[in-house]
Design an enzyme around this catalytic site. Structure first.
Site, mmCIF file in Angstrom:
data_model
loop_
_atom_site.group_PDB
_atom_site.id
_atom_site.type_symbol
_atom_site.label_atom_id
_atom_site.label_comp_id
_atom_site.label_asym_id
_atom_site.label_seq_id
_atom_site.Cartn_x
_atom_site.Cartn_y
_atom_site.Cartn_z
ATOM 1 N N LYS A 115 56.388 -31.277 44.081
ATOM 2 C CA LYS A 115 56.722 -31.699 45.434
ATOM 3 C C LYS A 115 56.608 -30.548 46.434
ATOM 4 O O LYS A 115 56.359 -30.762 47.615
ATOM 5 C CB LYS A 115 58.148 -32.260 45.498
ATOM 6 C CG LYS A 115 58.455 -33.370 44.500
ATOM 7 C CD LYS A 115 57.697 -34.654 44.807
ATOM 8 C CE LYS A 115 58.264 -35.877 44.113
ATOM 9 N NZ LYS A 115 58.201 -35.859 42.657
HETATM 10 C C1 LIG Z 1 57.866 -36.916 41.774
HETATM 11 C C2 LIG Z 1 57.516 -36.556 40.396
HETATM 12 C C3 LIG Z 1 56.644 -37.337 39.626
HETATM 13 C C4 LIG Z 1 56.057 -38.621 40.158
HETATM 14 O O1 LIG Z 1 55.150 -38.395 41.199
HETATM 15 P P1 LIG Z 1 54.759 -39.605 42.164
HETATM 16 O O2 LIG Z 1 53.926 -38.998 43.216
HETATM 17 O O3 LIG Z 1 56.042 -40.151 42.680
HETATM 18 O O4 LIG Z 1 54.033 -40.594 41.326
HETATM 19 C C5 LIG Z 1 56.322 -36.913 38.358
HETATM 20 N N1 LIG Z 1 56.856 -35.792 37.840
HETATM 21 C C6 LIG Z 1 57.698 -35.015 38.542
HETATM 22 C C7 LIG Z 1 58.253 -33.805 37.905
HETATM 23 C C8 LIG Z 1 58.051 -35.355 39.837
HETATM 24 O O5 LIG Z 1 58.891 -34.583 40.528
#
Ligand SMILES: *Cc1c(COP(=O)(O)O)cnc(C)c1O
Length: 498
Positions: A115
């Site tokens: 993120k």
């Molecule tokens: C947010 C997240 C996901 C999922 O990603 P999306 O874009 O919501 O599909 C997978 N793994 C981790 C560690 C995340 O923080």
């Protein structure tokens, strides 16, 4: 205004179009739809010419075609502020070959999850957008999180002038370390609130507040405006396209693939944001074979790709990969828009069905256009086995989300014997999930708590503790608010003094 501007419009058919600055500020369209670019820009350079390019330069090359109403030096300024020493490597997104695949490590940012790739730049894009639109309001970022978005958004917006950030996370729905990361967040403009409910409750609550005209009017009177840091914001999605190109170019430089050779990408998926960015990369011209969409036990997406039916009428299961414990994958709406192009109102119809009945089925025309995707899922025990196996064979640590991606990739290979080179997206650092990772490797670690296991993990794998979580158990808890899932609006009113 320059010619050739790219406009954004709603997935739900409204004819109104917006430039990127307005779409980023608004977060979500007035009709409840998500903003999509009217056309996906194509890369017109020979990709091979770009090998060896610096991450920041690549961000610029891609972003300038999507965010056409920012000046080039404005974008460069945002990019330089975002991808700096906050990341523990100047490469930003390293590609590590192990076990016959390539792990694209997107967790080298300040909060140890992918993120950060987008949330380190979103506040700068947003601030610039507000300036350009002469918006003299305080921006209130409202976000629901399954763990990683919350911390990355808090960190990204902490101390940013003219903004407040309010994050709702499910109590007991995130790892101990994720929770501690949020509750110790500094910055007078940050608010982390635990709700008694799950992620879908939090996401639904936030979406309702965004769409509540009375509440928005009250906000307006006090000179506040809402925006979103969730992956429904186009300002988050576009920066995520970049690392797929970067990985591809790295494979070229490493001599692992030839120019134009297709690759697979396996992505642990929840809200469908990360994988949608990969799909956009493909649409831009990146040579890709399959997009492997990996789910945990909450396998709505795996079922969708296999049957064409999206059905959220099931219990949410809490797993060791909490950031994927989601039944409402918001960004799938953007894919539906792409595969139903030309049929205005189709997405709105499907979303209404989902709201009213809890499921929808796409038609065969649309289903045909899903052939770029492979959907699969891995139950918890399987991910745990792969964490153990990969560590024993290659001394490489997978976090529980990445392990789901790897497990589903293995399943795909068993089914297809596909020999295409594959990149597995490593979405979080194993240090965020010490308990589940260490217990998977050896059950003896059961007796230690998450924080004790940070050091044990560093010893075992002989890697340094990432700066983002060093001594985290000693930091003071700054956030203590808890609320019922029905009371989110009241909580916001309290914070903002409405
Ligand atoms: C947010 C997240 C996901 C999922 O990603 P999306 O874009 O919501 O599909 C997978 N793994 C981790 C560690 C995340 O923080």
């Amino acid at each position: 205004m320059k010619e050739n501007n790219l406009y954004y419009k709603s997935t739900r058919g409204s004819e109104k179009r917006f430039l990127s600055t307005a779409a980023i500020i608004k977060g979500i369209a007035d009709d409840g739809g998500l903003f999509v670019p009217q056309a996906i820009p194509r890369v017109n350079r020979n990709l091979y010419e770009l090998t060896g390019i610096d991450y920041k330069e690549l961000v610029f090359l891609i972003m300038k075609d999507f965010f056409t109403d920012y000046h080039h030096d404005e974008l460069k300024h945002c990019i330089n502020q975002a991808y700096d020493r906050k990341f523990d490597t100047p490469i930003i997104a390293p590609l590590t070959p192990k076990m016959g695949v390539y792990f694209l490590e997107l967790y080298h940012g300040p909060t140890l999850a992918f993120k950060d790739m987008a949330l380190s730049i979103l506040p700068h894009l947003l601030k610039k957008a507000a300036q350009k639109l002469n918006l003299n309001k305080e921006i209130v970022i409202l976000t629901a999180t399954s763990g990683d978005t919350g911390k990355a958004a808090l960190e990204g917006f902490a101390g940013a002038k003219g903004t407040k950030i309010i994050v709702f996370f499910p109590l007991r729905g995130v790892s101990k370390i994720q929770e501690r990361q949020m509750l110790t967040q500094e910055g007078e403009n940050t608010f982390a609130i635990g709700i008694r409910g799950n992620f879908d409750d939090a996401q639904k609550g936030v979406k309702e507040i965004f769409e509540d005209p009375d509440f928005n009017k009250k906000m307006d009177e006090k000179n506040y405006i809402f925006s979103s840091a969730n992956s429904i914001n186009i300002g988050r999605l576009i920066p995520q396209i970049v690392y797929y190109f970067y990985a591809y170019l790295n494979l070229c430089s490493m001599g692992e693939i030839k120019a134009g050779e297709k690759i697979n990408i396996a992505i642990p998926t929840g809200n469908f944001g990360n994988i949608l960015a990969a799909y956009y990369a493909k649409e831009m011209g990146l040579p890709m074979n399959k997009l492997i969409c990996a789910s945990n036990e909450n396998k709505v997406l795996a079922d969708f790709f296999n049957s064409g039916i999206y059905d959220k009428r099931r219990e949410l299961v809490m797993t060791i990969s909490p950031s994927m414990d989601i039944l409402m994958s918001s960004n799938l709406e953007r894919l539906l828009w792409s595969i139903s192009e030309g049929e205005t109102g189709k997405v709105k119809e499907l979303m209404n069905l989902l709201g009213e009945k809890g499921f929808y089925q796409i038609n065969s025309e649309m289903k045909k256009k899903l052939k770029d995707f492979y959907g699969g899922f891995a139950p918890q025990e399987e991910s745990r086995q792969y964490i153990k196996e990969v560590f024993e064979k290659s001394k490489y640590l997978l976090d529980p989300h990445t392990a789901v991606g790897y497990a589903v990739y293995k399943k795909y290979i068993r089914e297809t014997q596909d020999k295409t080179k594959t990149v597995i997206v490593a979405t979080a650092s194993p240090f965020k999930f010490t308990k589940s990772v260490m217990e998977s490797i050896n059950i003896q670690y059961r007796e230690y708590d998450d924080f004790e296991l940070i050091e044990k993990m560093a010893d075992l794998a002989q890697i340094p503790i990432p700066p983002g979580i060093k001594d985290i158990e000693k930091k003071p808890l700054r956030h203590k608010m808890v609320c019922e899932k029905e009371k989110m609006k009241a909580k916001i009113a309290e914070i903002l003094n409405l």
